[in-house]
Design a protein around this motif. Structure first.
Motif, mmCIF file in Angstrom:
data_model
loop_
_atom_site.group_PDB
_atom_site.id
_atom_site.type_symbol
_atom_site.label_atom_id
_atom_site.label_comp_id
_atom_site.label_asym_id
_atom_site.label_seq_id
_atom_site.Cartn_x
_atom_site.Cartn_y
_atom_site.Cartn_z
ATOM 1 N N GLN A 33 0.824 -1.325 -0.130
ATOM 2 C CA GLN A 33 0.268 0.120 0.444
ATOM 3 C C GLN A 33 1.135 1.321 -0.437
ATOM 4 O OE1 GLN A 33 -1.916 -1.042 3.154
ATOM 5 N NE2 GLN A 33 -3.774 -2.048 2.436
ATOM 6 N N SER A 34 1.901 0.788 0.691
ATOM 7 C CA SER A 34 2.981 2.014 0.885
ATOM 8 C C SER A 34 3.116 2.398 -0.867
ATOM 9 C CB SER A 34 3.368 2.343 2.193
ATOM 10 O OG SER A 34 2.972 2.673 3.216
ATOM 11 N N LEU A 35 3.723 1.222 -1.098
ATOM 12 C CA LEU A 35 4.898 1.535 -2.879
ATOM 13 C C LEU A 35 3.712 1.661 -3.339
ATOM 14 C CD1 LEU A 35 7.351 0.673 -3.947
ATOM 15 C CD2 LEU A 35 6.305 -1.311 -4.167
ATOM 16 N N ASN A 36 2.690 1.909 -4.185
ATOM 17 C CA ASN A 36 1.476 2.246 -5.235
ATOM 18 C C ASN A 36 0.626 3.393 -4.391
ATOM 19 O OD1 ASN A 36 2.529 -0.151 -6.471
ATOM 20 N ND2 ASN A 36 2.079 -1.258 -4.456
ATOM 21 N N GLN A 37 0.862 3.457 -3.012
ATOM 22 C CA GLN A 37 0.130 4.662 -2.561
ATOM 23 C C GLN A 37 -1.209 4.861 -2.814
ATOM 24 O OE1 GLN A 37 2.230 8.338 -2.786
ATOM 25 N NE2 GLN A 37 3.640 7.439 -2.708
ATOM 26 N N ARG A 38 -1.643 4.045 -4.509
ATOM 27 C CA ARG A 38 -3.219 4.776 -5.586
ATOM 28 C C ARG A 38 -3.198 3.239 -5.775
ATOM 29 N NH1 ARG A 38 -4.899 8.881 -4.315
ATOM 30 N NH2 ARG A 38 -3.639 11.041 -3.748
ATOM 31 N N CYS A 39 -5.253 3.091 -6.095
ATOM 32 C CA CYS A 39 -4.858 1.800 -7.608
ATOM 33 C C CYS A 39 -3.760 1.936 -7.471
ATOM 34 C CB CYS A 39 -6.716 1.783 -7.552
ATOM 35 S SG CYS A 39 -6.672 1.402 -9.124
ATOM 36 N N THR A 40 -3.292 0.542 -8.621
ATOM 37 C CA THR A 40 -2.568 0.492 -9.798
ATOM 38 C C THR A 40 -3.304 0.938 -11.760
ATOM 39 O OG1 THR A 40 -2.369 -1.853 -10.224
ATOM 40 C CG2 THR A 40 -0.604 -0.792 -8.259
ATOM 41 N N TRP A 41 -4.174 1.498 -11.350
ATOM 42 C CA TRP A 41 -4.644 0.923 -12.654
ATOM 43 C C TRP A 41 -4.402 2.393 -13.425
ATOM 44 C CZ3 TRP A 41 -7.066 -2.864 -15.394
ATOM 45 C CH2 TRP A 41 -7.822 -3.047 -16.436
ATOM 46 N N MET A 42 -4.587 2.332 -14.588
ATOM 47 C CA MET A 42 -3.831 3.405 -15.090
ATOM 48 C C MET A 42 -4.799 5.461 -14.915
ATOM 49 S SD MET A 42 -4.003 0.953 -17.066
ATOM 50 C CE MET A 42 -4.582 -0.011 -17.732
ATOM 51 N N LEU A 43 -4.653 5.696 -14.766
ATOM 52 C CA LEU A 43 -5.133 6.865 -14.041
ATOM 53 C C LEU A 43 -5.986 7.574 -13.169
ATOM 54 C CD1 LEU A 43 -5.432 8.747 -17.897
ATOM 55 C CD2 LEU A 43 -3.412 8.688 -16.377
ATOM 56 N N CYS A 44 -6.308 5.842 -11.732
ATOM 57 C CA CYS A 44 -7.063 6.064 -11.125
ATOM 58 C C CYS A 44 -6.388 6.196 -9.575
ATOM 59 C CB CYS A 44 -7.841 4.148 -10.420
ATOM 60 S SG CYS A 44 -8.880 4.022 -9.555
ATOM 61 N N ARG A 45 -7.346 7.190 -9.105
ATOM 62 C CA ARG A 45 -6.553 7.890 -7.975
ATOM 63 C C ARG A 45 -6.943 7.417 -6.355
ATOM 64 N NH1 ARG A 45 -2.592 10.137 -8.454
ATOM 65 N NH2 ARG A 45 -3.255 12.243 -7.036
ATOM 66 N N ARG A 46 -8.127 6.237 -6.759
ATOM 67 C CA ARG A 46 -8.266 5.797 -5.268
ATOM 68 C C ARG A 46 -7.237 5.235 -4.468
ATOM 69 N NH1 ARG A 46 -13.293 4.322 -2.837
ATOM 70 N NH2 ARG A 46 -14.116 5.041 -5.140
ATOM 71 N N PRO A 47 -6.731 5.905 -3.178
ATOM 72 C CA PRO A 47 -5.606 5.562 -2.374
ATOM 73 C C PRO A 47 -6.156 4.114 -2.158
ATOM 74 C CG PRO A 47 -7.319 7.016 -1.080
ATOM 75 C CD PRO A 47 -8.011 6.434 -2.636
ATOM 76 N N ALA A 48 -4.623 3.914 -2.293
ATOM 77 C CA ALA A 48 -4.397 2.031 -1.748
ATOM 78 C C ALA A 48 -4.579 1.056 -0.567
ATOM 79 C CB ALA A 48 -2.597 1.854 -1.836
ATOM 80 N N ILE A 49 -5.034 1.731 -0.124
ATOM 81 C CA ILE A 49 -5.513 1.965 1.536
ATOM 82 C C ILE A 49 -7.301 1.090 1.227
ATOM 83 C CG2 ILE A 49 -7.302 3.895 2.700
ATOM 84 C CD1 ILE A 49 -4.664 1.380 5.078
ATOM 85 N N SER A 50 -7.784 2.252 0.309
ATOM 86 C CA SER A 50 -9.174 1.006 0.325
ATOM 87 C C SER A 50 -9.237 0.861 -0.923
ATOM 88 C CB SER A 50 -10.240 3.065 0.334
ATOM 89 O OG SER A 50 -9.385 3.443 -0.908
ATOM 90 N N CYS A 51 -8.391 0.379 -1.076
ATOM 91 C CA CYS A 51 -8.218 -0.910 -2.353
ATOM 92 C C CYS A 51 -8.668 -2.644 -2.072
ATOM 93 C CB CYS A 51 -6.893 -0.939 -3.486
ATOM 94 S SG CYS A 51 -7.282 0.540 -4.402
ATOM 95 N N ASP A 52 -8.353 -2.943 -3.094
ATOM 96 C CA ASP A 52 -8.303 -4.589 -2.384
ATOM 97 C C ASP A 52 -6.719 -4.753 -2.957
ATOM 98 O OD1 ASP A 52 -11.266 -5.094 -2.607
ATOM 99 O OD2 ASP A 52 -11.414 -5.436 -4.916
ATOM 100 N N LEU A 53 -5.974 -6.367 -2.405
ATOM 101 C CA LEU A 53 -4.536 -6.575 -2.692
ATOM 102 C C LEU A 53 -4.550 -7.562 -2.885
ATOM 103 C CD1 LEU A 53 -2.725 -6.255 0.465
ATOM 104 C CD2 LEU A 53 -2.956 -4.827 -1.279
#
Length: 125
Positions: A33-53
Protein backbone atom coordinates in the motif's frame (compact mmCIF):
# COMPACT_ATOMS: atom_id res chain seq x y z
CA UNK A 1 7.75 -12.85 9.24
CA UNK A 2 9.14 -11.33 6.08
CA UNK A 3 12.55 -9.84 5.40
CA UNK A 4 12.74 -7.01 2.89
CA UNK A 5 15.75 -5.63 1.01
CA UNK A 6 15.57 -1.99 -0.06
CA UNK A 7 17.69 0.20 -2.31
CA UNK A 8 20.09 2.22 -0.13
CA UNK A 9 19.42 5.54 -1.91
CA UNK A 10 15.80 5.44 -3.11
CA UNK A 11 14.42 3.18 -0.42
CA UNK A 12 12.52 1.20 -3.08
CA UNK A 13 11.76 -2.37 -2.11
CA UNK A 14 13.99 -4.74 -4.08
CA UNK A 15 12.95 -8.11 -2.65
CA UNK A 16 10.84 -9.67 0.04
CA UNK A 17 10.52 -13.33 0.93
CA UNK A 18 7.08 -14.66 -0.10
CA UNK A 19 4.37 -15.27 2.46
CA UNK A 20 2.82 -18.75 2.53
CA UNK A 21 -0.80 -17.64 2.77
CA UNK A 22 -3.75 -16.61 0.60
CA UNK A 23 -3.98 -12.98 1.75
CA UNK A 24 -1.16 -10.52 2.31
CA UNK A 25 -1.37 -9.12 5.84
CA UNK A 26 0.56 -7.01 8.27
CA UNK A 27 3.79 -5.33 7.28
CA UNK A 28 3.93 -6.81 3.71
CA UNK A 29 0.40 -5.51 3.01
CA UNK A 30 1.33 -2.10 4.39
CA UNK A 31 4.47 -2.15 2.25
CA UNK A 32 2.44 -2.78 -0.93
CA UNK A 33 0.00 0.00 0.00
CA UNK A 34 2.83 2.42 0.85
CA UNK A 35 4.84 1.59 -2.26
CA UNK A 36 1.94 2.13 -4.66
CA UNK A 37 -0.11 4.68 -2.66
CA UNK A 38 -3.06 4.37 -5.09
CA UNK A 39 -4.91 1.85 -7.24
CA UNK A 40 -2.41 0.65 -9.84
CA UNK A 41 -4.90 0.91 -12.73
CA UNK A 42 -4.02 3.59 -15.26
CA UNK A 43 -5.01 7.05 -14.00
CA UNK A 44 -7.07 5.75 -11.06
CA UNK A 45 -6.65 7.89 -7.94
CA UNK A 46 -8.34 5.71 -5.28
CA UNK A 47 -6.01 5.44 -2.24
CA UNK A 48 -4.34 2.04 -1.88
CA UNK A 49 -5.61 1.70 1.68
CA UNK A 50 -9.17 1.39 0.32
CA UNK A 51 -8.24 -1.03 -2.50
CA UNK A 52 -8.21 -4.82 -2.77
CA UNK A 53 -4.75 -6.37 -2.71
CA UNK A 54 -4.93 -8.29 -5.98
CA UNK A 55 -2.71 -11.16 -7.10
CA UNK A 56 -1.09 -10.17 -10.41
CA UNK A 57 -0.77 -13.85 -11.33
CA UNK A 58 -3.95 -15.39 -9.84
CA UNK A 59 -3.52 -17.41 -6.66
CA UNK A 60 -5.58 -20.22 -8.23
CA UNK A 61 -2.99 -20.42 -11.04
CA UNK A 62 -0.05 -20.70 -8.66
CA UNK A 63 0.52 -17.00 -8.03
CA UNK A 64 2.36 -16.41 -4.77
CA UNK A 65 1.03 -14.22 -2.02
CA UNK A 66 4.05 -11.93 -1.97
CA UNK A 67 4.99 -8.31 -2.53
CA UNK A 68 6.27 -9.38 -5.97
CA UNK A 69 2.81 -10.61 -7.01
CA UNK A 70 0.32 -8.37 -5.20
CA UNK A 71 -0.77 -4.84 -6.06
CA UNK A 72 -3.64 -2.61 -4.97
CA UNK A 73 -6.62 -2.40 -7.32
CA UNK A 74 -9.86 -0.65 -6.45
CA UNK A 75 -12.87 -2.97 -6.54
CA UNK A 76 -14.00 -1.66 -9.95
CA UNK A 77 -10.63 -2.18 -11.64
CA UNK A 78 -10.10 -5.48 -9.84
CA UNK A 79 -13.27 -6.73 -11.53
CA UNK A 80 -12.25 -5.32 -14.92
CA UNK A 81 -8.90 -7.10 -14.67
CA UNK A 82 -10.38 -10.37 -13.42
CA UNK A 83 -13.47 -10.54 -15.64
CA UNK A 84 -12.13 -8.72 -18.71
CA UNK A 85 -9.57 -9.85 -21.22
CA UNK A 86 -6.73 -7.85 -19.65
CA UNK A 87 -3.26 -9.34 -19.04
CA UNK A 88 -1.09 -8.06 -16.20
CA UNK A 89 2.56 -8.63 -15.42
CA UNK A 90 4.41 -7.26 -12.40
CA UNK A 91 8.01 -6.78 -13.48
CA UNK A 92 9.12 -5.77 -9.97
CA UNK A 93 7.20 -4.69 -6.87
CA UNK A 94 4.86 -1.85 -7.87
CA UNK A 95 5.88 -1.89 -11.55
CA UNK A 96 3.06 -3.30 -13.67
CA UNK A 97 2.54 -3.83 -17.38
CA UNK A 98 -1.12 -4.02 -18.41
CA UNK A 99 -2.10 -5.33 -21.84
CA UNK A 100 -5.61 -4.45 -22.99
CA UNK A 101 -7.87 -6.75 -25.07
CA UNK A 102 -6.51 -5.11 -28.26
CA UNK A 103 -2.87 -5.79 -27.38
CA UNK A 104 -1.96 -2.22 -26.31
CA UNK A 105 0.47 -2.08 -23.40
CA UNK A 106 0.43 0.36 -20.49
CA UNK A 107 3.26 0.72 -17.97
CA UNK A 108 2.45 1.73 -14.39
CA UNK A 109 5.15 2.61 -11.88
CA UNK A 110 4.86 3.59 -8.23
CA UNK A 111 5.26 7.24 -7.32
CA UNK A 112 8.71 8.20 -6.09
CA UNK A 113 8.81 8.44 -2.33
CA UNK A 114 11.96 10.56 -2.36
CA UNK A 115 10.90 13.44 -4.61
CA UNK A 116 12.53 16.68 -3.46
CA UNK A 117 10.35 19.10 -1.58
CA UNK A 118 10.33 22.72 -2.75
CA UNK A 119 12.19 25.00 -0.37
CA UNK A 120 9.53 27.34 1.12
CA UNK A 121 12.15 30.11 1.47
CA UNK A 122 14.44 29.96 -1.56
CA UNK A 123 17.67 31.96 -1.25
CA UNK A 124 17.51 35.47 -2.82
CA UNK A 125 19.40 36.05 -6.05
Amino acid sequence: IAIGVTHPVTGQLLSLHPMAQRFLRGLPAELVQSLNQRCTWMLCRRPAISCDLDHTKPYAQGGETSVDNVAPLCRRHHRVKTEGDWKVEQTSPGHLRYTDPHGRKYEVTPPRLTDPVDDPDPPPF
